[in-house]
Design an enzyme around this catalytic site. Structure first.
Site, PDB file in Angstrom:
ATOM      1  N   ARG A   1      -5.699  -9.975   2.096  1.00 16.47           N
ATOM      2  CA  ARG A   1      -4.828 -10.643   3.087  1.00 16.47           C
ATOM      3  C   ARG A   1      -5.629 -11.216   4.246  1.00 16.47           C
ATOM      4  O   ARG A   1      -5.368 -12.317   4.721  1.00 16.47           O
ATOM      5  CB  ARG A   1      -3.780  -9.654   3.618  1.00 16.47           C
ATOM      6  CG  ARG A   1      -2.779  -9.239   2.589  1.00 16.47           C
ATOM      7  CD  ARG A   1      -2.132  -7.948   2.948  1.00 16.47           C
ATOM      8  NE  ARG A   1      -3.124  -6.875   3.053  1.00 16.47           N
ATOM      9  CZ  ARG A   1      -2.853  -5.644   3.444  1.00 16.47           C
ATOM     10  NH1 ARG A   1      -1.630  -5.324   3.777  1.00 16.47           N
ATOM     11  NH2 ARG A   1      -3.799  -4.717   3.495  1.00 16.47           N
TER      12      ARG A   1
ATOM     13  N   THR B   1     -12.659  -6.465   0.930  1.00 17.06           N
ATOM     14  CA  THR B   1     -11.882  -7.394   1.748  1.00 17.06           C
ATOM     15  C   THR B   1     -12.494  -8.792   1.781  1.00 17.06           C
ATOM     16  O   THR B   1     -11.777  -9.785   1.768  1.00 17.06           O
ATOM     17  CB  THR B   1     -11.757  -6.807   3.171  1.00 17.06           C
ATOM     18  OG1 THR B   1     -10.871  -5.703   3.084  1.00 17.06           O
ATOM     19  CG2 THR B   1     -11.197  -7.794   4.159  1.00 17.06           C
TER      20      THR B   1
ATOM     21  N   TRP C   1       0.837  -1.212   0.000  1.00 13.57           N
ATOM     22  CA  TRP C   1       0.000   0.000   0.000  1.00 13.57           C
ATOM     23  C   TRP C   1       0.870   1.260   0.000  1.00 13.57           C
ATOM     24  O   TRP C   1       0.602   2.210  -0.734  1.00 13.57           O
ATOM     25  CB  TRP C   1      -0.967  -0.044   1.179  1.00 13.57           C
ATOM     26  CG  TRP C   1      -2.096   0.950   1.180  1.00 13.57           C
ATOM     27  CD1 TRP C   1      -2.687   1.479   2.288  1.00 13.57           C
ATOM     28  CD2 TRP C   1      -2.808   1.521   0.061  1.00 13.57           C
ATOM     29  NE1 TRP C   1      -3.710   2.336   1.937  1.00 13.57           N
ATOM     30  CE2 TRP C   1      -3.807   2.383   0.568  1.00 13.57           C
ATOM     31  CE3 TRP C   1      -2.684   1.391  -1.325  1.00 13.57           C
ATOM     32  CZ2 TRP C   1      -4.665   3.113  -0.258  1.00 13.57           C
ATOM     33  CZ3 TRP C   1      -3.547   2.125  -2.157  1.00 13.57           C
ATOM     34  CH2 TRP C   1      -4.513   2.963  -1.614  1.00 13.57           C
TER      35      TRP C   1
ATOM     36  N   LYS D   1     -13.313  -3.926   9.662  1.00 12.49           N
ATOM     37  CA  LYS D   1     -13.656  -4.743   8.480  1.00 12.49           C
ATOM     38  C   LYS D   1     -12.636  -5.861   8.267  1.00 12.49           C
ATOM     39  O   LYS D   1     -12.943  -6.895   7.673  1.00 12.49           O
ATOM     40  CB  LYS D   1     -13.832  -3.882   7.232  1.00 12.49           C
ATOM     41  CG  LYS D   1     -12.595  -3.130   6.749  1.00 12.49           C
ATOM     42  CD  LYS D   1     -11.770  -3.907   5.766  1.00 12.49           C
ATOM     43  CE  LYS D   1     -10.422  -3.247   5.526  1.00 12.49           C
ATOM     44  NZ  LYS D   1      -9.509  -4.098   4.784  1.00 12.49           N
TER      45      LYS D   1
END
Ligand code: 13P
Length: 329
Positions: A255, A248, A13, A191
């Site tokens: 991940r 996600t 990121w 989340k």
């Protein structure tokens, strides 16, 4: 006059955002890597072949290992350091920043021992109040390849949020402003825990019905937990809530979902966590469980994730317990 950004953290990121910022003709970007050999490799290859293969660094991006060179004269710092390392890493920079250095936080987690949000840790360690949080559905692999992405930025200083919107935004990277800093930051952290639960559903071989239920009930828990900590409920139905949750929970390269998937498939936790990338939800599940228990907040899915990750509960037993909870109405 060019604007200089120091991006701290050369994970996927951090690298993707550094590349994004460096595309702007008025920007200079320094990407700080904590590992000297990695910094040398990134500078030589002009790409992050491990995490973002094929994405070439723009000319305006330089990778640094030395902390002082990374932030010298920077107009804005961008923190992309995982929560578990954030406090200790920022301490290395604390003597190098002015009193009000603007910082944009990209980290989605919660500190285990203190329950601090990343923006709070940044303010505490660097002594700046000018912190913005940029969050939303934004897989690095897609942003780095110029795929359309929309996020939100929140900051106590509305003027700074608008500056971030302008400086980070492109025709493929749309940045909305949001007034609810607590909600934006908590939704981004929570989340990840639900993402692990969604992965468990996939790993156990369940179908769309189970996943949709996990996501929907998970969002209810996220909202309940967030509101109890001062967040606005509406934030959870926006980009940084349901938007990021969908990304996600459904992405094959997420991940957190992958951690849950592999646990659902029967792999041991140590094996699952051995990879190079950090799944923030693993530690967030611990801090959320502790806080929810202490404050009496009902969070059965997040508790189930905690039990699987930190108490060795079999994933199937956790799901069965969720399904057999007594119905209130
Ligand atoms: P995951 O890799 O778990 O999907 O988290 C990344 C993210 O926050 C995307 O917005």
């Amino acid at each position: 006059m060019p604007i200089t950004f120091a991006v701290l953290g050369s994970g996927g990121w951090g690298t993707a955002v550094a590349c994004l910022l460096a595309q702007h003709p008025d920007h200079r970007v320094r990407l700080w890597s904590a590992h000297p050999e990695r910094a040398a490799l990134l500078n030589a290859a002009r790409e992050n072949a491990r995490l973002l293969p094929g994405v070439k660094f723009p000319d305006a991006l330089r990778v640094e290992f030395d902390v002082a060179s990374a932030v010298a004269g920077a107009d804005c710092w961008v923190s992309a350091i995982p929560t578990a390392y954030l406090r200790a890493t920022l301490h290395r920079f604390s003597g190098l920043c002015g009193p009000d250095v603007p910082v944009v936080s990209l980290t989605k987690g919660l500190e285990v021992a203190t329950f601090r949000r990343p923006s709070e840790i940044i303010s505490e360690v660097l002594g700046t109040e000018k912190v913005a949080v940029l969050s939303g559905p934004s897989h690095a692999e897609e942003v780095a390849r110029g795929m359309p992405t929309s996020l939100a930025v929140a900051a106590p200083d509305g003027g700074f949020a608008m500056w971030v919107q302008q400086r980070f935004g492109t025709d493929r990277f749309r940045v909305y402003t949001n007034n609810d800093l607590i909600g934006v930051e908590l939704a981004g952290a929570l989340k990840n825990v639900i993402g692990i639960a969604a992965g468990v559903c996939d790993g156990l071989g369940f179908g769309d019905n189970a996943k949709a239920a996990m996501l929907t009930r998970g969002l209810v828990e996220m909202t309940r937990f967030g509101v109890a900590h001062g967040a606005e409920p509406a934030t959870f139905s926006g980009l940084t809530g349901i938007g990021d949750l969908m990304t996600t929970c459904f992405s094959p390269h997420g991940r957190n979902r992958r951690v849950g998937y592999r646990l659902g498939q029967g792999e041991a936790l140590a094996e699952v966590l051995a990879g190079p990338q950090v799944a923030e939800g693993v530690l967030t599940a611990k801090s959320v469980h502790e806080r929810a228990t202490r404050s009496g907040i009902e969070a059965p899915i997040m508790t189930g994730v905690y039990e699987v990750l930190h108490n060795g509960k079999p994933p199937l037993a956790a799901v069965q317990d969720l399904l057999s909870r007594s119905l209130k109405h």
